[in-house]
Scaffold this active site. Structure first.
Site, short mmCIF file in Angstrom:
data_model
loop_
_atom_site.label_atom_id
_atom_site.label_comp_id
_atom_site.label_asym_id
_atom_site.label_seq_id
_atom_site.Cartn_x
_atom_site.Cartn_y
_atom_site.Cartn_z
N CYS A 95 27.76 59.15 11.76
CA CYS A 95 27.19 58.50 12.94
C CYS A 95 26.80 59.62 13.92
O CYS A 95 27.12 60.80 13.67
CB CYS A 95 28.25 57.62 13.60
SG CYS A 95 29.69 58.57 14.09
N HIS A 113 37.77 62.79 9.86
CA HIS A 113 38.69 62.48 8.76
C HIS A 113 38.01 62.69 7.43
O HIS A 113 37.67 61.72 6.73
CB HIS A 113 39.23 61.05 8.89
CG HIS A 113 40.11 60.87 10.07
ND1 HIS A 113 41.18 61.69 10.33
CD2 HIS A 113 40.09 59.97 11.07
CE1 HIS A 113 41.77 61.29 11.43
NE2 HIS A 113 41.13 60.26 11.91
N HIS A 142 37.22 61.91 18.92
CA HIS A 142 38.19 60.87 19.31
C HIS A 142 38.64 61.00 20.77
O HIS A 142 39.25 60.08 21.30
CB HIS A 142 39.46 60.98 18.47
CG HIS A 142 39.22 60.86 16.99
ND1 HIS A 142 39.13 61.94 16.16
CD2 HIS A 142 39.07 59.78 16.21
CE1 HIS A 142 38.95 61.53 14.92
NE2 HIS A 142 38.90 60.22 14.92
N CYS A 183 33.10 61.67 21.75
CA CYS A 183 31.88 60.86 21.60
C CYS A 183 31.61 60.10 22.90
O CYS A 183 32.55 59.61 23.55
CB CYS A 183 32.06 59.88 20.45
SG CYS A 183 30.65 58.79 20.27
N HIS A 232 46.37 55.87 16.14
CA HIS A 232 45.05 56.49 15.96
C HIS A 232 44.74 57.39 17.15
O HIS A 232 44.94 56.99 18.31
CB HIS A 232 43.97 55.40 15.80
CG HIS A 232 42.67 55.96 15.32
ND1 HIS A 232 41.78 56.57 16.17
CD2 HIS A 232 42.12 56.03 14.09
CE1 HIS A 232 40.73 56.98 15.47
NE2 HIS A 232 40.92 56.66 14.20
N GLU A 242 42.09 58.23 18.74
CA GLU A 242 41.19 57.68 19.77
C GLU A 242 41.97 56.74 20.69
O GLU A 242 41.84 56.80 21.92
CB GLU A 242 40.03 56.91 19.10
CG GLU A 242 39.11 56.28 20.11
CD GLU A 242 38.14 55.28 19.50
OE1 GLU A 242 37.57 55.57 18.42
OE2 GLU A 242 37.96 54.20 20.09
N SER A 282 40.22 57.41 7.18
CA SER A 282 39.24 57.06 8.22
C SER A 282 39.30 55.58 8.55
O SER A 282 39.16 54.72 7.67
CB SER A 282 37.84 57.45 7.71
OG SER A 282 36.87 56.61 8.27
N ASN A 325 37.25 53.61 10.34
CA ASN A 325 36.03 52.80 10.16
C ASN A 325 35.72 52.56 8.69
O ASN A 325 35.19 51.52 8.32
CB ASN A 325 34.86 53.40 10.95
CG ASN A 325 34.27 54.62 10.28
OD1 ASN A 325 33.41 54.51 9.42
ND2 ASN A 325 34.75 55.79 10.63
N SER A 373 32.38 59.22 8.74
CA SER A 373 32.77 60.62 8.55
C SER A 373 32.49 61.11 7.13
O SER A 373 33.05 62.11 6.70
CB SER A 373 34.26 60.77 8.88
OG SER A 373 35.00 59.77 8.21
S1 SF4 Z 1 32.53 55.97 18.68
FE1 SF4 Z 1 33.17 56.95 16.77
S2 SF4 Z 1 32.11 55.79 15.17
FE2 SF4 Z 1 31.10 55.28 17.11
S3 SF4 Z 1 29.38 56.70 17.28
FE3 SF4 Z 1 31.12 57.65 18.33
S4 SF4 Z 1 32.15 58.93 16.80
FE4 SF4 Z 1 30.80 57.52 15.72
#
Ligand code: SF4
Length: 292
Positions: free
Chosen positions: A14, A44, A80, A102, A130, A132, A231, A233, A276
């Site tokens: 992503c 990950h 994260h 992110c 996790h 994040e 991972s 997701n 990932s």
């Molecule tokens: S929040 Fe996580 S899955 Fe969504 S775009 Fe950002 S890094 Fe990628």
């Protein structure tokens, strides 16, 4: 029998992961005299971690003391995000901090802070361990009284009295969660609270990936999800798709051999991959399937 093999359009890195990996590599190229330390696995995926290590980029759980007086080493904060103390500690140890949290994760942190500042009892829907989720909690907690982290409705039940007492409840969700999970938490909280404020903070990339994969699964007799089992997701993708069609979750093409019979009897095979998973791993899976 000829196989119809289709790769989902949104499979693999992503934008947040892409940015983290590309920027970290670039940092190394541009700062050859400095040591680069990433706090926790950048993503990950062990293949990417090995690649970074071969480039001389260190993955660490704790930053070593920065002994050099001439040069400031670099500490990378992964996508994260991290707790405010982590930034502080890195700076105190003399590191230059490069924050690759992110932007979607930053938004969740911001919403969480706003909710606790406005007096809401904050519920974070996500896995407590996790990174994040830990970072969202650590950023919000100093601004309010109580933060609850709940991966599902069941784990919220022990907080029922507290929720009823508080009356005003705010919800944010880990960016890679399933919308169905958020929905069931909201349904549970609604009768318990007087005021319920919900931010659907599942990121656009996750929503798109999940809905596209669901559609592909509806027309496939086998779905293959490629990516690390660590991972979040990727494992969520596999969970969702297994409710629609026969689904396997593999980390690399080597594992395809374990599912030979299943693959041989399937005509329409769909492939998707977590955020990932690097392109070369997806391509290897495609290539091996095409040779079946
Ligand atoms: S929040 Fe996580 S899955 Fe969504 S775009 Fe950002 S890094 Fe990628």
């Amino acid at each position: 029998m000829k196989k119809n093999i289709k790769l989902a359009k949104h499979a693999g890195f992503c934008y947040g992961v892409k940015r983290a990996v590309e920027t970290t590599k670039k940092l190394k190229t541009e700062n050859k005299d400095k040591e680069i330390f990433v706090l926790g696995e950048l993503i990950h995926n062990s293949h990417v971690i090995n690649e970074l290590s071969n480039l001389g980029i260190h993955t660490v759980d704790e930053l070593p003391c920065n002994n050099s007086s001439k040069c400031t080493n670099i500490c990378v904060i992964r996508s994260h995000g991290a707790a405010p103390e982590v930034f502080e500690n890195a700076k105190q140890k003399g590191y230059e901090v490069v924050d690759l949290t992110c932007l979607d994760v930053k938004k969740v942190q911001q919403k969480a802070i706003e909710l606790v500042q406005d007096g809401f009892l904050l519920v974070i829907v996500g896995k407590p361990e996790h990174p994040e989720v830990c970072a969202i909690k650590a950023n919000a907690q100093p601004h309010g009284e109580k933060v609850i982290v709940a991966p599902d409705v069941k784990s919220l039940e022990s907080f029922e009295e507290e929720i009823k007492k508080h009356k005003r409840v705010g919800v944010v969700v880990q960016t890679t969660q399933r919308i169905e999970n958020l929905q069931s938490v909201v349904n549970y909280l609604l009768p318990l609270s007087k005021e319920l404020k919900v931010f659907n903070t599942i990121c656009a990339s996750t929503s798109l990936r999940q809905s596209e994969a669901k559609n592909l699964a509806k027309e496939s007799d086998l779905m293959i999800v490629v990516g690390s089992k660590k991972s979040a997701n990727t494992t969520h993708l596999a969970e969702i798709l297994s409710g629609i069609t026969s689904t396997i979750h593999i980390e690399t093409d080597d594992e395809l051999n374990n599912y030979k019979e299943l693959i041989e009897k399937s005509t329409n095979i769909g492939i998707t991959a977590g955020a990932s998973t690097p392109d070369n791993i997806i391509n290897n899976v495609m290539e091996k399937l095409n040779n079946y």
